[in-house]
Design an enzyme around this catalytic site. Structure first.
Site, PDB file in Angstrom:
ATOM      1  N   GLU A  34      -5.969  -4.720  10.654  1.00  0.00           N
ATOM      2  CA  GLU A  34      -4.943  -3.692  10.848  1.00  0.00           C
ATOM      3  C   GLU A  34      -5.222  -2.928  12.133  1.00  0.00           C
ATOM      4  O   GLU A  34      -6.017  -1.973  12.125  1.00  0.00           O
ATOM      5  CB  GLU A  34      -4.965  -2.714   9.670  1.00  0.00           C
ATOM      6  N   HIS A  51      -9.747   1.488   4.679  1.00  0.00           N
ATOM      7  CA  HIS A  51      -8.481   1.649   5.410  1.00  0.00           C
ATOM      8  C   HIS A  51      -8.690   2.623   6.569  1.00  0.00           C
ATOM      9  O   HIS A  51      -9.452   3.593   6.439  1.00  0.00           O
ATOM     10  CB  HIS A  51      -7.399   2.154   4.453  1.00  0.00           C
ATOM     11  N   SER A  76       2.905  -1.987  10.554  1.00  0.00           N
ATOM     12  CA  SER A  76       4.346  -2.100  10.786  1.00  0.00           C
ATOM     13  C   SER A  76       4.911  -3.470  10.430  1.00  0.00           C
ATOM     14  O   SER A  76       5.857  -3.954  11.064  1.00  0.00           O
ATOM     15  CB  SER A  76       4.697  -1.726  12.231  1.00  0.00           C
ATOM     16  N   GLY A  81       2.034   2.411  10.847  1.00  0.00           N
ATOM     17  CA  GLY A  81       2.999   3.488  10.693  1.00  0.00           C
ATOM     18  C   GLY A  81       3.712   3.864  11.981  1.00  0.00           C
ATOM     19  O   GLY A  81       4.364   4.909  12.064  1.00  0.00           O
ATOM     20  N   ASN A 101       0.873  -1.183   0.000  1.00  0.00           N
ATOM     21  CA  ASN A 101       0.000   0.000   0.000  1.00  0.00           C
ATOM     22  C   ASN A 101       0.906   1.229   0.000  1.00  0.00           C
ATOM     23  O   ASN A 101       1.457   1.604   1.027  1.00  0.00           O
ATOM     24  CB  ASN A 101      -0.896  -0.034   1.248  1.00  0.00           C
ATOM     25  N   TRP A 102       1.037   1.819  -1.167  1.00  0.00           N
ATOM     26  CA  TRP A 102       1.958   2.966  -1.284  1.00  0.00           C
ATOM     27  C   TRP A 102       1.383   4.248  -0.688  1.00  0.00           C
ATOM     28  O   TRP A 102       2.085   5.244  -0.573  1.00  0.00           O
ATOM     29  CB  TRP A 102       2.308   3.206  -2.764  1.00  0.00           C
ATOM     30  N   LYS A 103       0.101   4.249  -0.384  1.00  0.00           N
ATOM     31  CA  LYS A 103      -0.556   5.453   0.145  1.00  0.00           C
ATOM     32  C   LYS A 103      -0.304   6.635  -0.805  1.00  0.00           C
ATOM     33  O   LYS A 103      -0.265   6.437  -2.011  1.00  0.00           O
ATOM     34  CB  LYS A 103      -0.101   5.717   1.575  1.00  0.00           C
ATOM     35  N   GLY A 116       2.555  -1.025   4.437  1.00  0.00           N
ATOM     36  CA  GLY A 116       2.664   0.387   4.109  1.00  0.00           C
ATOM     37  C   GLY A 116       4.125   0.790   3.989  1.00  0.00           C
ATOM     38  O   GLY A 116       4.771   0.576   2.957  1.00  0.00           O
ATOM     39  N   GLY A 117       4.654   1.361   5.065  1.00  0.00           N
ATOM     40  CA  GLY A 117       6.003   1.936   5.072  1.00  0.00           C
ATOM     41  C   GLY A 117       7.075   1.071   4.421  1.00  0.00           C
ATOM     42  O   GLY A 117       7.818   1.549   3.555  1.00  0.00           O
ATOM     43  N   GLU A 177      -6.998   4.991   7.656  1.00  0.00           N
ATOM     44  CA  GLU A 177      -6.732   6.402   7.340  1.00  0.00           C
ATOM     45  C   GLU A 177      -7.939   7.029   6.646  1.00  0.00           C
ATOM     46  O   GLU A 177      -8.254   8.201   6.848  1.00  0.00           O
ATOM     47  CB  GLU A 177      -5.474   6.509   6.460  1.00  0.00           C
TER      48      GLU A 177
HETATM   49  P1  PGA Z   1       2.431   0.398   7.794  1.00  0.00           P
HETATM   50  O1  PGA Z   1       0.993   0.630   7.119  1.00  0.00           O
HETATM   51  O2  PGA Z   1       2.967  -0.884   7.225  1.00  0.00           O
HETATM   52  O3  PGA Z   1       3.231   1.584   7.417  1.00  0.00           O
HETATM   53  O4  PGA Z   1       2.187   0.277   9.270  1.00  0.00           O
HETATM   54  C1  PGA Z   1       0.120  -0.443   6.891  1.00  0.00           C
HETATM   55  C2  PGA Z   1      -1.142   0.063   6.271  1.00  0.00           C
HETATM   56  O5  PGA Z   1      -1.528   1.208   6.556  1.00  0.00           O
HETATM   57  O6  PGA Z   1      -1.780  -0.644   5.484  1.00  0.00           O
END
Ligand code: PGA
Length: 251
Positions: free
Chosen positions: A167, A95, A213, A173, A9-11, A234-235, A97
Site C-alpha cells: 500500500e 496499516h 485508491s 485515500g 477495510n472499513w476503517k 478502503g474508501g 494509518e
Molecule cells: P483507500 O484505502 O482504498 O481508501 O485508498 C486503502 C487502505 O487504506 O487500505
C-alpha cells in the site's frame, strides 16, 4: 494457484445499523463471494454481529488490528484469540494509518504478526512507502526494511498462509492509485525477496495484495497483473454496490 483475495477495510466507519443496511445491499447484489476469498474488516464493535449476518455466506471476517499479548492489563487493546473467537480469519497488521497516527513501528508490527500466527489468524501485513521516500528513490529500501523486521523470526512453516499488502502511502485515500506498472514492479520485487529470504514455494504461495485508491474503475486492470493477487480496499469498500462491483471484477 493463489486464490484471489479482496478485503474491505472499513476503517472507523459504520454503526451497527449502518452495518445491517450495508449487508442487506451487498447480499442483494451478490449472495456469495464466488470462487475468490472476500473478507470484510469492520471496527471491533461490529465484528461479532457482522459475522452472524454473514454466517450463511462464504464472505469472511477480518479485523483491522490486534495486540500482541494474549491477555492482561492492556486497557483498550484486543487480543488475537478474541478475534479468532468471534470468527475472524484475517487480521490487518501494520496499516500505514496505524504506523503514522498511532506510533506503530516495524518492531511492534513484528510482534503483532507473530501474535496473529500464534492465535491462528492470517496476518495481512501492510507495507509501503511515503511520497517523499518514493521521490528520494528509497521505495524498495523502506519496503525491504518493513518486510525484514516483520518476518525476521519466521520460517517457511510459519508462512503457509500469509498475506502481504503493498500500500503506497501516497495512494491511500487520495484517489490517486499506483499505476498497474508501478504496483506490478513492487509486487514482483516482494515475491523475489520472499523467494530469497524464505524459499520459492513460500514465495509462490504468498498472496500479495495492492491497496491505495482501488475502485471498480481500476480493479480489473490491477488484478490483471501477474503478481497482484487481490486488493485491500478502503474508501470504495464503504459503498456496498461498489464493493460488489469489485467482487464481480475478480478474474
Ligand atoms: P483507500 O484505502 O482504498 O481508501 O485508498 C486503502 C487502505 O487504506 O487500505
Amino acid at each position: 494457484m493463489r486464490r484471489k483475495l479482496l478485503v474491505a477495510n472499513w476503517k472507523m466507519n459504520f454503526t451497527m445499523s449502518e452495518t445491517l443496511s450495508y449487508v442487506t445491499v451487498l447480499l442483494s447484489e451478490l449472495k456469495a463471494a464466488g470462487d475468490a476469498d472476500v473478507a470484510i474488516a469492520p471496527p471491533f464493535t461490529t465484528l461479532y454481529s457482522l459475522g452472524v449476518l454473514l454466517a450463511e455466506t462464504n464472505y469472511q471476517l477480518a479485523a483491522q488490528n490486534l495486540h500482541w499479548e494474549e491477555s492482561g492489563a492492556y486497557t483498550g487493546e484486543v487480543a488475537g484469540s478474541f478475534l479468532k473467537d468471534v470468527g475472524c480469519r484475517y487480521v490487518i497488521v501494520g496499516h500505514s494509518e496505524r504506523r503514522q497516527l498511532f506510533g506503530e513501528t516495524n518492531v511492534t508490527v513484528q510482534k503483532k504478526v507473530a501474535a496473529a500466527l500464534r492465535d491462528g489468524l492470517v496476518p495481512i501485513l501492510c507495507v509501503g512507502e511515503k511520497l517523499d521516500e518514493r521521490e528520494a528513490n528509497r521505495t524498495w529500501e523502506v519496503i525491504e526494511g518493513q518486510l525484514h523486521t516483520a518476518l525476521q523470526d519466521l520460517r517457511a512453516h510459519d508462512l503457509e498462509d500469509f498475506v502481504i499488502a503493498y500500500e503506497p502511502v501516497w495512494a491511500i485515500g487520495t484517489g490517486k492509485n499506483a499505476t498497474e506498472a508501478q504496483a506490478a514492479e513492487i509486487h514482483k520485487m516482494i515475491r523475489e525477496w520472499l523467494s530469497r529470504r524464505v524459499d520459492g514455494i513460500t514465495a509462490e504461495r504468498t498472496r500479495i495484495l495492492y491497496g491505495g485508491s482501488a475502485k471498480p474503475e481500476n480493479s480489473r486492470a490491477l488484478l490483471g497483473q501477474p503478481h497482484i493477487d487481490g486488493l485491500l480496499v478502503g474508501g470504495a469498500s464503504l459503498d456496498a454496490k461498489k464493493f460488489a462491483a469489485m467482487i464481480r471484477n475478480l478474474p
